[in-house]
Design an enzyme around this catalytic site. Sequence first.
Site, PDB file in Angstrom:
ATOM      1  N   ALA A 108       0.843  -1.195   0.000  1.00  9.47           N
ATOM      2  CA  ALA A 108       0.000   0.000   0.000  1.00  9.47           C
ATOM      3  C   ALA A 108       0.883   1.251   0.000  1.00  9.47           C
ATOM      4  CB  ALA A 108      -0.935  -0.032   1.203  1.00  9.47           C
ATOM      5  N   ARG A 109       1.040   1.866   1.139  1.00  9.15           N
ATOM      6  CA  ARG A 109       1.927   3.009   1.343  1.00  9.15           C
ATOM      7  C   ARG A 109       2.608   2.833   2.690  1.00  9.15           C
ATOM      8  NH1 ARG A 109       1.333   3.638  -3.303  1.00  9.15           N
ATOM      9  NH2 ARG A 109       0.727   5.524  -4.473  1.00  9.15           N
ATOM     10  N   GLU A 157      10.514   6.792   3.176  1.00 15.07           N
ATOM     11  CA  GLU A 157      10.789   6.232   1.853  1.00 15.07           C
ATOM     12  C   GLU A 157      11.371   7.318   0.956  1.00 15.07           C
ATOM     13  OE1 GLU A 157       8.147   4.647  -1.801  1.00 15.07           O
ATOM     14  OE2 GLU A 157       7.779   3.549   0.080  1.00 15.07           O
ATOM     15  N   HIS A 207       9.682  -0.334  -3.527  1.00 15.20           N
ATOM     16  CA  HIS A 207       8.475   0.256  -4.115  1.00 15.20           C
ATOM     17  C   HIS A 207       8.416  -0.027  -5.620  1.00 15.20           C
ATOM     18  CE1 HIS A 207       5.324   3.715  -3.643  1.00 15.20           C
ATOM     19  NE2 HIS A 207       4.899   2.766  -4.466  1.00 15.20           N
ATOM     20  N   VAL A 208       8.352  -1.294  -5.947  1.00 14.35           N
ATOM     21  CA  VAL A 208       8.334  -1.721  -7.351  1.00 14.35           C
ATOM     22  C   VAL A 208       7.039  -2.452  -7.703  1.00 14.35           C
ATOM     23  CG1 VAL A 208      10.839  -1.792  -7.624  1.00 14.35           C
ATOM     24  CG2 VAL A 208       9.649  -3.813  -6.723  1.00 14.35           C
TER      25      VAL A 208
END
Length: 315
Positions: free
Chosen positions: A230-231, A259, A278-279
């Site tokens: 998600a985040r 991040e 974050h891919v």
Amino acid sequence: MTATTADVWLPFPAEEIDGLPDGPNYLFWNGGPDFPADPADCAYYVVPYMQGPEVAQRPLAAMSGVQVVQTLSAGIDHVEPGLGLLPAGVRLCNAKGVHEASTAELTLALILASLRGFPGFVHGQDKEEWRSGFYPALADKSVLIVGYGSIGSAIEDRLAPFECARVARVARSARTTARGPVHTLDDLPALLPEADVVILSTPLNPSTQGLVGADFLAAMPDGALLVNVARGGVVDTKALLAELESGRLRAALDVTDPEPLPQCHPLWHAPNVLITPHVGGSTSAFEPRAKRLLAAQLTRFAAGEPVRNVVVTTG
């Protein structure tokens, strides 16, 4: 200025996108220091992908004539803080339909790699060590998906062949699907103790910021796996570190808070954690789907028809 003569800012050269309608003035901007034209003349702004909030929001204050802001991500949290700079009536659209396949693929990869001990195998290969043994399977596990939108549904599609004992679903609103009920966040205290694998695929907003804190994590059973696609801000990093360092929980994270994760951050070397940078959406499937979305949206825009995937309209 009409939709058919308006400036459209694209993060791809227009000649690389099949199916764009004739009429609009297509301009290329992918976050460089110089704007391609006066932002005040832009009617349709496609936000550069994965360039961060500073780039995404940089032209907004000057976009006095913009009608549509289009992200190429499922989330809008990198754009939303700048919406107050825009005139009323601007439609913010997300990229629903672009990232479901890629993010769901990564989710399954993270689950399987974590359960089956792949990080240890890679380290063993580096050291020429044969690390055989028994490892957990996804089969017979209970899975909880927190954030059951289009990505959450795509994840469940890919879970189906793995013989999970149970898949439970949580979203903002309760509803019934062909697969079963979707619960609300209020039901998490009853659902978490039953979940061997908890998948986070929810948007980042005020109701989900820090959702996965000490109480949420404490409710998960010993040995459970937390997967975050998600985040990063959905998870309280300090609380997660405490659980990882105790050895009680495991985690597989495609997103982190902060991040990018800075050097020397303790999360890098915490036990029982697998981190990818974050891919989730960054695959060969992204570009063709993104270009098809833009061609479809701009065809509707040029024809004066409602655009799709509107998540916010400025007031």
